[in-house]
Design an enzyme around this catalytic site. Structure first.
Site, PDB file in Angstrom:
ATOM      1  N   CYS A 149      -6.005  15.788  -4.334  1.00  0.00           N
ATOM      2  CA  CYS A 149      -6.819  14.762  -3.667  1.00  0.00           C
ATOM      3  C   CYS A 149      -6.923  15.021  -2.176  1.00  0.00           C
ATOM      4  O   CYS A 149      -7.426  14.179  -1.429  1.00  0.00           O
ATOM      5  CB  CYS A 149      -6.264  13.365  -3.940  1.00  0.00           C
ATOM      6  SG  CYS A 149      -4.550  13.153  -3.417  1.00  0.00           S
ATOM      7  N   GLU A 198       8.604  13.589 -13.318  1.00  0.00           N
ATOM      8  CA  GLU A 198       8.131  12.517 -12.427  1.00  0.00           C
ATOM      9  C   GLU A 198       9.344  11.784 -11.860  1.00  0.00           C
ATOM     10  O   GLU A 198      10.358  11.623 -12.549  1.00  0.00           O
ATOM     11  CB  GLU A 198       7.241  11.543 -13.209  1.00  0.00           C
ATOM     12  CG  GLU A 198       6.830  10.276 -12.479  1.00  0.00           C
ATOM     13  CD  GLU A 198       6.035  10.545 -11.221  1.00  0.00           C
ATOM     14  OE1 GLU A 198       6.445  10.050 -10.162  1.00  0.00           O
ATOM     15  OE2 GLU A 198       5.019  11.252 -11.301  1.00  0.00           O
ATOM     16  N   GLN A 258      -5.364   7.264 -12.354  1.00  0.00           N
ATOM     17  CA  GLN A 258      -6.637   7.587 -11.710  1.00  0.00           C
ATOM     18  C   GLN A 258      -7.490   6.329 -11.558  1.00  0.00           C
ATOM     19  O   GLN A 258      -7.624   5.549 -12.505  1.00  0.00           O
ATOM     20  CB  GLN A 258      -7.393   8.638 -12.515  1.00  0.00           C
ATOM     21  CG  GLN A 258      -6.860  10.053 -12.369  1.00  0.00           C
ATOM     22  CD  GLN A 258      -5.601  10.316 -13.161  1.00  0.00           C
ATOM     23  OE1 GLN A 258      -5.218   9.535 -14.019  1.00  0.00           O
ATOM     24  NE2 GLN A 258      -4.949  11.442 -12.910  1.00  0.00           N
TER      25      GLN A 258
END
Length: 399
Positions: free
Chosen positions: A356, A284, A236
Protein backbone atom coordinates in the site's frame (compact mmCIF):
# COMPACT_ATOMS: atom_id res chain seq x y z
CA UNK A 1 0.73 36.63 -6.32
CA UNK A 2 -0.56 35.01 -9.54
CA UNK A 3 0.89 31.60 -10.46
CA UNK A 4 0.30 28.70 -12.84
CA UNK A 5 0.01 25.26 -11.23
CA UNK A 6 2.47 23.05 -13.09
CA UNK A 7 1.77 19.54 -11.79
CA UNK A 8 0.74 17.43 -8.79
CA UNK A 9 3.15 16.20 -6.17
CA UNK A 10 2.88 12.57 -5.01
CA UNK A 11 0.27 13.58 -2.41
CA UNK A 12 -2.11 15.29 -4.84
CA UNK A 13 -1.09 18.85 -4.01
CA UNK A 14 -0.51 21.34 -6.80
CA UNK A 15 3.06 22.52 -7.40
CA UNK A 16 4.37 25.76 -8.83
CA UNK A 17 7.86 27.29 -8.86
CA UNK A 18 8.51 30.74 -7.44
CA UNK A 19 12.05 32.18 -7.73
CA UNK A 20 13.32 28.63 -8.37
CA UNK A 21 11.75 27.38 -5.14
CA UNK A 22 9.15 24.61 -5.27
CA UNK A 23 5.88 25.82 -3.79
CA UNK A 24 3.07 23.48 -2.76
CA UNK A 25 -0.49 24.76 -3.18
CA UNK A 26 -3.27 22.52 -1.76
CA UNK A 27 -6.68 22.40 -3.49
CA UNK A 28 -5.28 23.10 -6.93
CA UNK A 29 -5.09 21.18 -10.21
CA UNK A 30 -2.41 21.32 -12.93
CA UNK A 31 -3.13 24.23 -15.33
CA UNK A 32 -5.08 26.19 -12.70
CA UNK A 33 -4.13 29.87 -12.60
CA UNK A 34 -4.51 31.09 -9.03
CA UNK A 35 -3.77 34.04 -6.81
CA UNK A 36 -1.89 32.73 -3.78
CA UNK A 37 -0.46 33.75 -0.45
CA UNK A 38 2.71 32.12 0.95
CA UNK A 39 1.88 30.75 4.41
CA UNK A 40 5.09 28.82 5.15
CA UNK A 41 8.68 29.36 4.03
CA UNK A 42 11.39 26.71 4.32
CA UNK A 43 14.93 26.54 2.92
CA UNK A 44 14.00 24.17 0.11
CA UNK A 45 10.29 24.79 -0.40
CA UNK A 46 7.30 27.03 0.29
CA UNK A 47 3.67 26.29 1.09
CA UNK A 48 0.95 28.57 -0.21
CA UNK A 49 -2.81 28.83 -0.05
CA UNK A 50 -5.29 29.93 -2.69
CA UNK A 51 -6.68 33.43 -2.25
CA UNK A 52 -8.58 33.41 -5.54
CA UNK A 53 -9.06 31.09 -8.51
CA UNK A 54 -8.37 33.19 -11.60
CA UNK A 55 -8.64 30.56 -14.34
CA UNK A 56 -9.70 26.97 -13.72
CA UNK A 57 -7.90 24.08 -15.39
CA UNK A 58 -9.65 22.25 -18.23
CA UNK A 59 -8.90 19.05 -16.25
CA UNK A 60 -11.10 20.13 -13.37
CA UNK A 61 -14.41 18.42 -12.64
CA UNK A 62 -17.16 19.37 -10.22
CA UNK A 63 -16.39 18.11 -6.73
CA UNK A 64 -19.17 15.95 -5.26
CA UNK A 65 -18.13 16.08 -1.61
CA UNK A 66 -19.42 19.15 0.30
CA UNK A 67 -16.44 18.93 2.68
CA UNK A 68 -13.74 18.64 0.02
CA UNK A 69 -12.08 22.03 0.52
CA UNK A 70 -11.98 21.62 4.31
CA UNK A 71 -11.40 17.91 4.88
CA UNK A 72 -8.58 17.27 2.42
CA UNK A 73 -8.93 13.49 2.64
CA UNK A 74 -9.88 12.66 -0.97
CA UNK A 75 -7.48 15.11 -2.61
CA UNK A 76 -8.09 13.89 -6.17
CA UNK A 77 -11.85 14.49 -6.33
CA UNK A 78 -11.33 17.65 -8.39
CA UNK A 79 -10.17 15.62 -11.44
CA UNK A 80 -11.91 12.88 -13.40
CA UNK A 81 -11.71 9.28 -12.24
CA UNK A 82 -9.60 8.30 -15.26
CA UNK A 83 -7.19 11.11 -14.48
CA UNK A 84 -6.82 9.84 -10.91
CA UNK A 85 -5.78 6.49 -12.39
CA UNK A 86 -3.23 8.23 -14.62
CA UNK A 87 -1.92 10.12 -11.58
CA UNK A 88 -1.39 6.87 -9.67
CA UNK A 89 0.14 5.08 -12.65
CA UNK A 90 2.61 7.90 -13.29
CA UNK A 91 3.43 8.13 -9.59
CA UNK A 92 4.41 4.47 -9.49
CA UNK A 93 6.22 4.45 -12.85
CA UNK A 94 8.25 7.55 -11.96
CA UNK A 95 9.32 6.00 -8.69
CA UNK A 96 10.36 2.70 -10.28
CA UNK A 97 12.13 4.46 -13.16
CA UNK A 98 14.05 6.63 -10.70
CA UNK A 99 15.78 3.47 -9.47
CA UNK A 100 16.11 1.82 -12.89
CA UNK A 101 13.38 -0.70 -12.20
CA UNK A 102 11.20 -1.55 -15.18
CA UNK A 103 7.52 -2.43 -14.83
CA UNK A 104 4.48 -2.48 -17.11
CA UNK A 105 1.65 -2.74 -14.60
CA UNK A 106 -1.82 -4.03 -15.31
CA UNK A 107 -4.38 -1.44 -14.12
CA UNK A 108 -7.39 -2.62 -12.14
CA UNK A 109 -9.99 0.10 -11.70
CA UNK A 110 -12.60 0.35 -8.98
CA UNK A 111 -16.13 -0.68 -10.03
CA UNK A 112 -17.63 1.90 -7.63
CA UNK A 113 -15.40 4.92 -7.19
CA UNK A 114 -17.78 6.27 -4.52
CA UNK A 115 -19.42 4.47 -1.56
CA UNK A 116 -16.75 1.76 -1.61
CA UNK A 117 -15.16 1.95 1.86
CA UNK A 118 -16.29 -0.62 4.43
CA UNK A 119 -14.56 1.16 7.33
CA UNK A 120 -14.13 4.75 8.49
CA UNK A 121 -12.79 6.35 11.67
CA UNK A 122 -14.42 9.52 12.99
CA UNK A 123 -13.28 11.77 15.80
CA UNK A 124 -15.54 13.43 18.34
CA UNK A 125 -14.51 16.81 19.77
CA UNK A 126 -16.82 18.73 22.11
CA UNK A 127 -19.79 16.73 20.84
CA UNK A 128 -19.03 17.40 17.16
CA UNK A 129 -18.35 14.40 14.89
CA UNK A 130 -16.17 14.35 11.79
CA UNK A 131 -12.64 14.13 10.41
CA UNK A 132 -9.57 16.11 11.23
CA UNK A 133 -8.30 18.36 8.47
CA UNK A 134 -5.12 16.99 6.90
CA UNK A 135 -2.05 17.67 9.08
CA UNK A 136 -4.08 19.43 11.76
CA UNK A 137 -6.37 18.89 14.73
CA UNK A 138 -9.07 21.15 13.32
CA UNK A 139 -12.31 19.19 13.14
CA UNK A 140 -14.47 19.14 10.01
CA UNK A 141 -17.97 18.20 11.16
CA UNK A 142 -19.71 15.88 8.67
CA UNK A 143 -23.10 14.27 8.09
CA UNK A 144 -21.91 11.89 5.38
CA UNK A 145 -18.79 10.56 3.70
CA UNK A 146 -19.35 9.85 0.01
CA UNK A 147 -16.54 7.31 -0.27
CA UNK A 148 -17.96 5.28 2.63
CA UNK A 149 -20.53 2.55 2.03
CA UNK A 150 -24.18 3.55 2.01
CA UNK A 151 -24.71 1.44 5.12
CA UNK A 152 -22.06 3.44 6.99
CA UNK A 153 -23.61 6.70 5.82
CA UNK A 154 -26.91 5.68 7.41
CA UNK A 155 -25.09 5.42 10.74
CA UNK A 156 -23.32 8.81 10.79
CA UNK A 157 -26.42 11.00 11.50
CA UNK A 158 -27.46 8.61 14.28
CA UNK A 159 -24.21 8.97 16.22
CA UNK A 160 -25.26 12.24 17.85
CA UNK A 161 -27.87 10.28 19.82
CA UNK A 162 -25.06 8.41 21.58
CA UNK A 163 -24.04 11.66 23.32
CA UNK A 164 -20.26 11.23 23.17
CA UNK A 165 -18.46 14.44 24.04
CA UNK A 166 -14.89 13.42 23.14
CA UNK A 167 -13.45 10.25 21.67
CA UNK A 168 -13.37 8.28 18.44
CA UNK A 169 -15.83 6.09 16.54
CA UNK A 170 -14.97 3.43 13.98
CA UNK A 171 -17.80 2.16 11.79
CA UNK A 172 -17.36 -1.09 9.85
CA UNK A 173 -19.79 -2.62 7.36
CA UNK A 174 -19.99 -5.69 5.15
CA UNK A 175 -21.68 -6.35 1.81
CA UNK A 176 -24.88 -7.36 3.64
CA UNK A 177 -24.96 -3.79 5.06
CA UNK A 178 -24.44 -5.11 8.59
CA UNK A 179 -22.80 -2.64 10.97
CA UNK A 180 -20.20 -2.85 13.73
CA UNK A 181 -19.56 0.29 15.83
CA UNK A 182 -16.33 0.65 17.83
CA UNK A 183 -16.13 3.47 20.36
CA UNK A 184 -13.20 4.81 22.39
CA UNK A 185 -14.12 7.42 25.00
CA UNK A 186 -13.80 8.37 28.65
CA UNK A 187 -17.38 9.67 28.64
CA UNK A 188 -20.22 7.83 30.28
CA UNK A 189 -22.61 7.21 27.42
CA UNK A 190 -26.09 5.80 27.06
CA UNK A 191 -27.10 4.11 23.80
CA UNK A 192 -30.67 3.38 22.73
CA UNK A 193 -30.04 0.06 20.99
CA UNK A 194 -33.63 -0.35 19.84
CA UNK A 195 -33.58 3.07 18.17
CA UNK A 196 -30.38 2.22 16.30
CA UNK A 197 -31.79 -1.13 15.18
CA UNK A 198 -34.81 0.59 13.67
CA UNK A 199 -32.52 2.26 11.13
CA UNK A 200 -29.52 -0.01 10.59
CA UNK A 201 -28.55 -3.69 10.64
CA UNK A 202 -26.63 -3.42 13.89
CA UNK A 203 -24.45 -6.45 14.65
CA UNK A 204 -22.45 -5.12 17.58
CA UNK A 205 -21.11 -2.20 19.60
CA UNK A 206 -17.71 -2.28 21.29
CA UNK A 207 -16.83 0.39 23.83
CA UNK A 208 -13.22 0.66 25.05
CA UNK A 209 -12.47 -2.85 23.78
CA UNK A 210 -15.43 -4.40 25.65
CA UNK A 211 -18.63 -5.72 24.03
CA UNK A 212 -21.48 -3.37 24.87
CA UNK A 213 -24.01 -5.04 22.56
CA UNK A 214 -24.12 -8.03 20.23
CA UNK A 215 -20.93 -9.34 18.65
CA UNK A 216 -17.43 -7.95 18.29
CA UNK A 217 -16.99 -9.10 14.70
CA UNK A 218 -18.52 -9.10 11.22
CA UNK A 219 -18.66 -11.87 8.64
CA UNK A 220 -17.73 -10.86 5.10
CA UNK A 221 -17.99 -13.14 2.06
CA UNK A 222 -15.96 -12.46 -1.08
CA UNK A 223 -16.11 -14.88 -4.00
CA UNK A 224 -15.93 -18.45 -2.62
CA UNK A 225 -14.73 -17.70 0.91
CA UNK A 226 -16.14 -16.11 4.07
CA UNK A 227 -14.15 -14.28 6.74
CA UNK A 228 -14.72 -13.47 10.38
CA UNK A 229 -13.33 -9.98 11.02
CA UNK A 230 -12.89 -8.87 14.63
CA UNK A 231 -13.40 -5.20 15.42
CA UNK A 232 -9.62 -4.62 15.66
CA UNK A 233 -8.47 -6.85 12.78
CA UNK A 234 -7.22 -5.62 9.43
CA UNK A 235 -9.34 -6.30 6.35
CA UNK A 236 -9.23 -4.77 2.87
CA UNK A 237 -11.45 -1.68 2.83
CA UNK A 238 -12.72 -2.21 -0.73
CA UNK A 239 -14.52 -5.54 -1.35
CA UNK A 240 -14.45 -5.31 -5.16
CA UNK A 241 -10.71 -4.63 -5.34
CA UNK A 242 -10.12 -7.21 -2.59
CA UNK A 243 -11.69 -9.84 -4.86
CA UNK A 244 -9.33 -8.84 -7.68
CA UNK A 245 -6.36 -9.00 -5.31
CA UNK A 246 -7.33 -12.46 -4.05
CA UNK A 247 -7.61 -13.76 -7.60
CA UNK A 248 -4.17 -12.42 -8.52
CA UNK A 249 -2.74 -14.34 -5.56
CA UNK A 250 -4.48 -17.55 -6.67
CA UNK A 251 -3.23 -17.14 -10.24
CA UNK A 252 0.34 -17.17 -8.98
CA UNK A 253 0.05 -20.33 -6.88
CA UNK A 254 0.56 -23.87 -8.18
CA UNK A 255 -0.79 -27.20 -6.89
CA UNK A 256 2.53 -28.44 -5.48
CA UNK A 257 3.46 -25.20 -3.69
CA UNK A 258 4.26 -24.81 -0.02
CA UNK A 259 3.46 -21.16 0.71
CA UNK A 260 4.42 -18.77 3.51
CA UNK A 261 2.12 -15.78 4.07
CA UNK A 262 3.68 -13.01 6.14
CA UNK A 263 1.46 -10.41 7.88
CA UNK A 264 -1.49 -12.70 7.14
CA UNK A 265 -4.15 -10.79 9.12
CA UNK A 266 -7.44 -12.70 9.26
CA UNK A 267 -6.10 -15.12 6.64
CA UNK A 268 -7.53 -13.68 3.43
CA UNK A 269 -4.48 -14.28 1.23
CA UNK A 270 -3.53 -17.52 3.00
CA UNK A 271 -6.96 -19.02 2.44
CA UNK A 272 -7.11 -17.97 -1.20
CA UNK A 273 -3.65 -19.44 -1.76
CA UNK A 274 -4.76 -22.65 -0.03
CA UNK A 275 -7.43 -23.22 -2.69
CA UNK A 276 -4.56 -24.18 -5.03
CA UNK A 277 -1.48 -24.80 -2.87
CA UNK A 278 -0.31 -27.99 -1.22
CA UNK A 279 0.26 -26.26 2.12
CA UNK A 280 0.11 -22.69 3.50
CA UNK A 281 1.50 -21.20 6.73
CA UNK A 282 0.40 -17.72 7.80
CA UNK A 283 2.15 -15.49 10.36
CA UNK A 284 0.59 -12.53 12.16
CA UNK A 285 1.29 -10.63 15.40
CA UNK A 286 -2.30 -9.49 16.19
CA UNK A 287 -3.96 -12.11 18.39
CA UNK A 288 -7.56 -11.45 17.32
CA UNK A 289 -6.53 -11.61 13.67
CA UNK A 290 -4.93 -15.04 14.16
CA UNK A 291 -7.98 -16.31 16.05
CA UNK A 292 -10.10 -15.06 13.13
CA UNK A 293 -7.78 -16.75 10.64
CA UNK A 294 -8.03 -20.11 12.42
CA UNK A 295 -11.82 -19.78 12.53
CA UNK A 296 -11.92 -18.75 8.87
CA UNK A 297 -9.92 -21.80 7.82
CA UNK A 298 -12.39 -24.00 9.71
CA UNK A 299 -15.60 -22.49 8.29
CA UNK A 300 -14.19 -22.59 4.75
CA UNK A 301 -12.89 -26.17 5.23
CA UNK A 302 -9.37 -25.17 4.26
CA UNK A 303 -7.48 -27.99 5.96
CA UNK A 304 -4.09 -27.29 4.40
CA UNK A 305 -3.50 -24.00 6.28
CA UNK A 306 -1.71 -23.38 9.57
CA UNK A 307 -1.48 -20.03 11.38
CA UNK A 308 1.21 -18.82 13.78
CA UNK A 309 0.81 -15.97 16.29
CA UNK A 310 4.17 -14.24 16.39
CA UNK A 311 6.21 -11.34 15.08
CA UNK A 312 7.24 -12.06 11.49
CA UNK A 313 10.93 -11.58 12.26
CA UNK A 314 10.86 -14.07 15.14
CA UNK A 315 8.54 -16.65 13.63
CA UNK A 316 10.08 -17.18 10.22
CA UNK A 317 13.50 -18.09 11.53
CA UNK A 318 11.97 -20.87 13.64
CA UNK A 319 9.98 -22.56 10.84
CA UNK A 320 11.99 -25.51 9.58
CA UNK A 321 10.37 -25.85 6.17
CA UNK A 322 11.18 -25.25 2.53
CA UNK A 323 8.84 -22.69 0.94
CA UNK A 324 8.24 -22.46 -2.80
CA UNK A 325 6.49 -19.09 -2.61
CA UNK A 326 6.14 -16.26 -0.11
CA UNK A 327 3.22 -13.80 0.08
CA UNK A 328 4.00 -10.44 1.70
CA UNK A 329 1.39 -7.81 2.61
CA UNK A 330 3.18 -5.60 5.15
CA UNK A 331 2.10 -2.29 6.73
CA UNK A 332 3.03 0.97 4.97
CA UNK A 333 6.45 0.84 6.61
CA UNK A 334 7.29 -2.21 4.48
CA UNK A 335 9.75 -4.94 5.45
CA UNK A 336 12.49 -4.72 8.04
CA UNK A 337 16.04 -5.50 6.95
CA UNK A 338 15.94 -8.60 9.17
CA UNK A 339 12.81 -9.88 7.43
CA UNK A 340 14.38 -9.32 4.01
CA UNK A 341 17.48 -11.24 5.12
CA UNK A 342 15.26 -14.11 6.26
CA UNK A 343 13.41 -14.13 2.92
CA UNK A 344 16.72 -14.19 1.05
CA UNK A 345 17.84 -17.07 3.24
CA UNK A 346 14.63 -19.04 2.57
CA UNK A 347 15.08 -18.20 -1.13
CA UNK A 348 11.59 -19.05 -2.47
CA UNK A 349 11.05 -19.42 -6.20
CA UNK A 350 8.51 -16.60 -6.22
CA UNK A 351 7.56 -13.64 -4.00
CA UNK A 352 4.08 -12.10 -4.22
CA UNK A 353 4.50 -8.62 -2.73
CA UNK A 354 1.28 -6.71 -1.96
CA UNK A 355 1.96 -3.09 -1.04
CA UNK A 356 0.00 0.00 0.00
CA UNK A 357 3.07 2.25 -0.27
CA UNK A 358 5.12 2.27 -3.49
CA UNK A 359 8.05 3.99 -1.75
CA UNK A 360 8.68 1.16 0.69
CA UNK A 361 7.86 -1.36 -2.06
CA UNK A 362 10.65 0.01 -4.26
CA UNK A 363 13.04 0.23 -1.30
CA UNK A 364 12.47 -3.46 -0.51
CA UNK A 365 12.70 -4.61 -4.15
CA UNK A 366 16.10 -2.92 -4.41
CA UNK A 367 17.26 -5.09 -1.49
CA UNK A 368 15.94 -8.21 -3.25
CA UNK A 369 16.99 -7.43 -6.83
CA UNK A 370 20.30 -9.32 -6.77
CA UNK A 371 18.36 -12.58 -6.43
CA UNK A 372 14.96 -11.67 -7.91
CA UNK A 373 13.60 -10.07 -11.06
CA UNK A 374 10.19 -8.48 -11.59
CA UNK A 375 7.91 -10.80 -13.57
CA UNK A 376 4.54 -9.02 -13.34
CA UNK A 377 3.03 -5.97 -11.67
CA UNK A 378 -0.41 -4.55 -10.96
CA UNK A 379 -1.89 -1.27 -9.78
CA UNK A 380 -5.24 -1.69 -8.02
CA UNK A 381 -7.43 1.32 -7.23
CA UNK A 382 -8.21 0.25 -3.67
CA UNK A 383 -8.41 3.85 -2.41
CA UNK A 384 -10.27 5.85 -5.07
CA UNK A 385 -9.76 9.65 -5.03
CA UNK A 386 -7.01 9.45 -2.42
CA UNK A 387 -3.33 9.59 -3.36
CA UNK A 388 -2.76 6.11 -1.90
CA UNK A 389 -1.89 3.29 -4.29
CA UNK A 390 -2.25 -0.48 -3.86
CA UNK A 391 0.32 -2.39 -5.88
CA UNK A 392 1.28 -6.01 -6.43
CA UNK A 393 4.65 -7.06 -7.77
CA UNK A 394 5.47 -10.67 -8.61
CA UNK A 395 9.17 -11.44 -8.21
CA UNK A 396 10.81 -14.56 -9.68
CA UNK A 397 14.13 -15.95 -8.53
CA UNK A 398 16.98 -15.43 -10.98
CA UNK A 399 18.09 -18.87 -12.14
Amino acid sequence: MQVLIEKFDDFGQGITTIDNIITFIPNTVPKDVVDIEIVKKKKKYNVGKVVNYIKLSSDRVEVKCPYFYKCGGCVLQSISYDNTINFKLNKVLNLFNKYNLSITPEIIKNSNDYNYRNKIKLVVVDGKIGYYEVNSHTLVEINECIIASRAINKVIPLLKNINIINGSIIIRSNQLDEILIVIETNDKIDIDIDKLKENIKLIGIIINKEIFYGKDYLIECIDDLCYKISYDSFFQINPYIASKLFNIVKENIDDADTVLDLYCGVGTLSLNASLKAKEVIGVEIVENAILNAIYNAKINKCNNVKFILNDVQDAVGKINKKFDKIIIDPPRSGLTKKTIDIILDICPKKIIYVSCDPNTLVRDILLLKDKYRIEKSYILDMFSYSYHVESIVILNIIE
